[in-house]
Design an enzyme around this catalytic site. Structure first.
Site, PDB file in Angstrom:
ATOM      1  N   SER A 111       5.663   2.777   4.279  1.00 41.20           N
ATOM      2  CA  SER A 111       4.941   2.958   4.741  1.00 41.20           C
ATOM      3  C   SER A 111       5.136   4.768   5.273  1.00 41.20           C
ATOM      4  CB  SER A 111       5.358   2.950   6.714  1.00 41.20           C
ATOM      5  OG  SER A 111       4.361   3.774   7.300  1.00 41.20           O
ATOM      6  N   TYR A 133      -2.543   4.866   5.795  1.00 38.17           N
ATOM      7  CA  TYR A 133      -2.999   4.538   6.949  1.00 38.17           C
ATOM      8  C   TYR A 133      -4.985   5.007   6.083  1.00 38.17           C
ATOM      9  CZ  TYR A 133       0.249   1.699   9.780  1.00 38.17           C
ATOM     10  OH  TYR A 133       0.947   0.797  10.458  1.00 38.17           O
ATOM     11  N   THR A 159      -3.982  -0.505   5.337  1.00 38.27           N
ATOM     12  CA  THR A 159      -3.794  -1.107   6.657  1.00 38.27           C
ATOM     13  C   THR A 159      -4.684  -0.764   7.319  1.00 38.27           C
ATOM     14  OG1 THR A 159      -1.424  -1.127   6.073  1.00 38.27           O
ATOM     15  CG2 THR A 159      -1.932  -2.054   8.179  1.00 38.27           C
ATOM     16  N   LYS A 257      -4.261  -4.993   4.380  1.00 40.39           N
ATOM     17  CA  LYS A 257      -4.001  -5.196   5.373  1.00 40.39           C
ATOM     18  C   LYS A 257      -4.099  -5.187   6.150  1.00 40.39           C
ATOM     19  CE  LYS A 257       1.385  -5.403   6.381  1.00 40.39           C
ATOM     20  NZ  LYS A 257       1.514  -4.510   8.013  1.00 40.39           N
ATOM     21  N   HIS A 281      -1.047  -7.420  12.256  1.00 36.62           N
ATOM     22  CA  HIS A 281       0.740  -6.215  12.031  1.00 36.62           C
ATOM     23  C   HIS A 281       1.365  -6.582  13.116  1.00 36.62           C
ATOM     24  CE1 HIS A 281      -0.055  -1.974  11.411  1.00 36.62           C
ATOM     25  NE2 HIS A 281       1.071  -1.582  12.496  1.00 36.62           N
ATOM     26  N   GLY A 335       8.806  -8.200   8.278  1.00 42.01           N
ATOM     27  CA  GLY A 335       8.932  -7.093   8.796  1.00 42.01           C
ATOM     28  C   GLY A 335      10.197  -7.177   9.807  1.00 42.01           C
TER      29      GLY A 335
HETATM   30  C1  FMN Z   1       8.443  -1.674  13.869  1.00 42.99           C
HETATM   31  C2  FMN Z   1       7.542  -1.814  12.809  1.00 42.99           C
HETATM   32  C3  FMN Z   1       6.717  -0.598  12.634  1.00 42.99           C
HETATM   33  C4  FMN Z   1       6.280  -1.591  11.525  1.00 42.99           C
HETATM   34  N1  FMN Z   1       4.856  -0.384  10.850  1.00 42.99           N
HETATM   35  C5  FMN Z   1       4.276  -0.409  10.084  1.00 42.99           C
HETATM   36  C6  FMN Z   1       3.401   0.460   9.381  1.00 42.99           C
HETATM   37  O1  FMN Z   1       3.740   1.591   9.211  1.00 42.99           O
HETATM   38  N2  FMN Z   1       2.741  -0.426   8.707  1.00 42.99           N
HETATM   39  C7  FMN Z   1       1.866  -0.962   8.365  1.00 42.99           C
HETATM   40  O2  FMN Z   1       1.561  -1.311   7.705  1.00 42.99           O
HETATM   41  N3  FMN Z   1       2.864  -2.469   9.558  1.00 42.99           N
HETATM   42  C8  FMN Z   1       3.623  -1.690   9.655  1.00 42.99           C
HETATM   43  N4  FMN Z   1       4.029  -2.531  10.563  1.00 42.99           N
HETATM   44  C9  FMN Z   1       3.760  -4.405  10.618  1.00 42.99           C
HETATM   45  C10 FMN Z   1       4.351  -5.237   9.461  1.00 42.99           C
HETATM   46  O3  FMN Z   1       4.219  -5.075   8.264  1.00 42.99           O
HETATM   47  C11 FMN Z   1       3.567  -6.557   9.583  1.00 42.99           C
HETATM   48  O4  FMN Z   1       2.596  -6.612   9.286  1.00 42.99           O
HETATM   49  C12 FMN Z   1       4.899  -7.132  10.247  1.00 42.99           C
HETATM   50  O5  FMN Z   1       6.029  -6.732  11.364  1.00 42.99           O
HETATM   51  C13 FMN Z   1       5.005  -8.648  10.030  1.00 42.99           C
HETATM   52  O6  FMN Z   1       5.853  -9.202  11.411  1.00 42.99           O
HETATM   53  P1  FMN Z   1       7.304 -10.237  11.485  1.00 42.99           P
HETATM   54  O7  FMN Z   1       7.552  -8.624  12.006  1.00 42.99           O
HETATM   55  O8  FMN Z   1       7.053 -10.994  12.741  1.00 42.99           O
HETATM   56  O9  FMN Z   1       7.853 -10.446   9.946  1.00 42.99           O
HETATM   57  C14 FMN Z   1       5.084  -2.280  11.389  1.00 42.99           C
HETATM   58  C15 FMN Z   1       5.682  -3.647  12.327  1.00 42.99           C
HETATM   59  C16 FMN Z   1       7.129  -3.506  12.825  1.00 42.99           C
HETATM   60  C17 FMN Z   1       7.469  -4.350  14.140  1.00 42.99           C
END
Ligand code: FMN
Length: 393
Positions: A111, A133, A159, A257, A281, A335
């Site tokens: 990220s 982003y 994203t 994404k 997300h 994630g």
């Molecule tokens: C704490 C946290 C921070 C996240 N930060 C980002 C990010 O900075 N950029 C991004 O594209 N997605 C971010 N996501 C989304 C994850 O990339 C992903 O889409 C998501 O966690 C998938 O679902 P799961 O946690 O059930 O596997 C974040 C998710 C979490 C839980």
């Protein structure tokens, strides 16, 4: 070989250990989920609605093949680390995730809001995809992606599924702008309840500084997370032409994404994207939208033969990965699963999560009588009526 005390055999056990180890505010910011958490819960629940075709009992493949490729990188299993800002989870942060994913033979999304510089992370895992982003001016976005390219990032992820909802019925954790004396005093009771966490950070040289080094302008110090979040909120959301511009500037493998609709997926194809991730997300976008796995079949039908279709959201076990592949994903991104592993055991904990998923994929392929992940098809799963909530076609 890790002792069974350290080793965990399910992602759920990693989550329990993360909850015991992390201060409440940090743990809750990983669990997150907007508003009522409808989408957050549906992401996981939808996998339980999918069942498998009854297993075969003889003539099963003696070896099962999981290797594939994503965005031009060979990966040893169809699972990669989704980009997350992992501020405050572990002192090694994304570096630990990079080491673990490299050890697992797979790729990692980093990220732009990460706590570690892209140069350091790319050195630990060269199969690195940098995620941005749409935030700030085009010049600022260009600087970020050029820096990532120079660091060796192999692909760009943009994203687009974040709508700045800040209403969480369960109560958003207070995140300080900086870890100054005031913040330390405020978080002291949480820290006292988690002495192992505080000791781990102090041994590593200090408390989390909550800065985002990959968002720094050239020659400038790393801004704070809140500073860049404010800028992002002020930025006009991108048009399709802006995204085509970004893809052209990057020139290499490019993933969008957050795609949940076949018409958007077709537009991504038209602008020359190499991949899309079907994602909401992790339940942090518009609450009440369906689980990403429900949207997958329609997106895969629309563009799956022309670009790589990935899925993220709700993956907690190897059999979930197999279900997503059977419904048309080439690979999945995880994630929370690896964030919990990171909290539970640092880099070894993240690798443990990948091992859990690899083992689960293998046993599921064995039961289904499939020699390779490439052989999976919708026939391997039982899809209940209305599973896709009318999103198919
Ligand atoms: C704490 C946290 C921070 C996240 N930060 C980002 C990010 O900075 N950029 C991004 O594209 N997605 C971010 N996501 C989304 C994850 O990339 C992903 O889409 C998501 O966690 C998938 O679902 P799961 O946690 O059930 O596997 C974040 C998710 C979490 C839980």
């Amino acid at each position: 070989m890790a002792s069974t005390r350290e080793w965990f055999e399910t992602v759920e056990e990693a989550r329990r250990r993360a909850r015991r180890h992390l201060p409440r505010s940090v743990y809750m910011s990983l669990v997150a989920g907007t508003e009522k958490g409808l989408t957050l819960r549906d992401n996981v629940a939808a996998f339980s609605e999918l069942r498998f075709a009854p297993p075969h009992i003889a003539g099963l493949p003696s070896a099962r093949q999981q290797a594939t490729s994503v965005l031009g990188q060979e990966i040893s299993l169809p699972v990669i680390a989704s980009p997350t800002g992992v501020q405050a989870v572990h002192p090694d942060g994304e570096l630990a995730v990079a080491r673990a994913t490299a050890g697992a033979g797979t790729a990692m999304g980093l990220s732009a809001f990460a706590s570690r510089p892209v140069e350091e992370v790319a050195a630990a895992n060269p199969k690195l995809f940098f995620q941005v982003y749409w935030s700030g001016s085009k010049d600022a976005i260009m600087q970020r992606i050029e820096r990532a390219r120079n660091a060796g990032a192999k692909a760009l992820i943009v994203t687009l599924d974040w709508s700045f909802s800040n209403g969480r019925d369960w109560g958003s954790p207070a995140i300080p702008e900086k870890m100054d004396l005031r913040a330390i005093m405020r978080f002291a009771p949480e820290g006292l309840a988690r002495p192992g966490y505080v000791r781990q950070w102090l041994q590593a040289g200090g408390l989390p500084d909550l800065t985002v080094p990959n968002m720094a302008a050239p020659g400038q110090p790393a801004p704070t997370f809140f500073g860049v979040y404010g800028e992002w909120m002020q930025t006009t959301p991108p048009s399709w032409a802006d995204l085509a511009w970004l893809r052209e500037q990057w020139g290499g493998p490019f993933m969008v994404k957050g795609v949940m609709r076949p018409d958007d997926a077709r537009r991504c194809l038209d602008l020359g994207a190499s991949a899309v991730s079907v994602s909401n997300h992790g339940g942090n976008n518009l609450d009440g939208t369906p689980a990403s796995i429900r949207a997958l079949p329609a997106v895969a039908d629309a563009v799956g033969s022309q670009i790589e279709v990935l899925l993220d959201g709700g993956i907690r076990r190897g059999s979930d990965v197999v279900k997503a592949l059977a419904l048309g994903a080439r690979a999945v991104m995880i994630g929370r699963a690896y964030l919990w592993g990171l909290a539970a055991g640092g880099s070894a904990g993240v690798q443990n999560v990948f091992d859990v998923l690899r083992g689960g994929i293998d046993s599921t392929l064995l039961a289904l009588g499939r020699p390779s992940v490439g052989d999976l098809s919708p026939d391997d799963v039982i899809i209940p009526p209305d599973f896709t909530r009318g999103l198919a076609k």
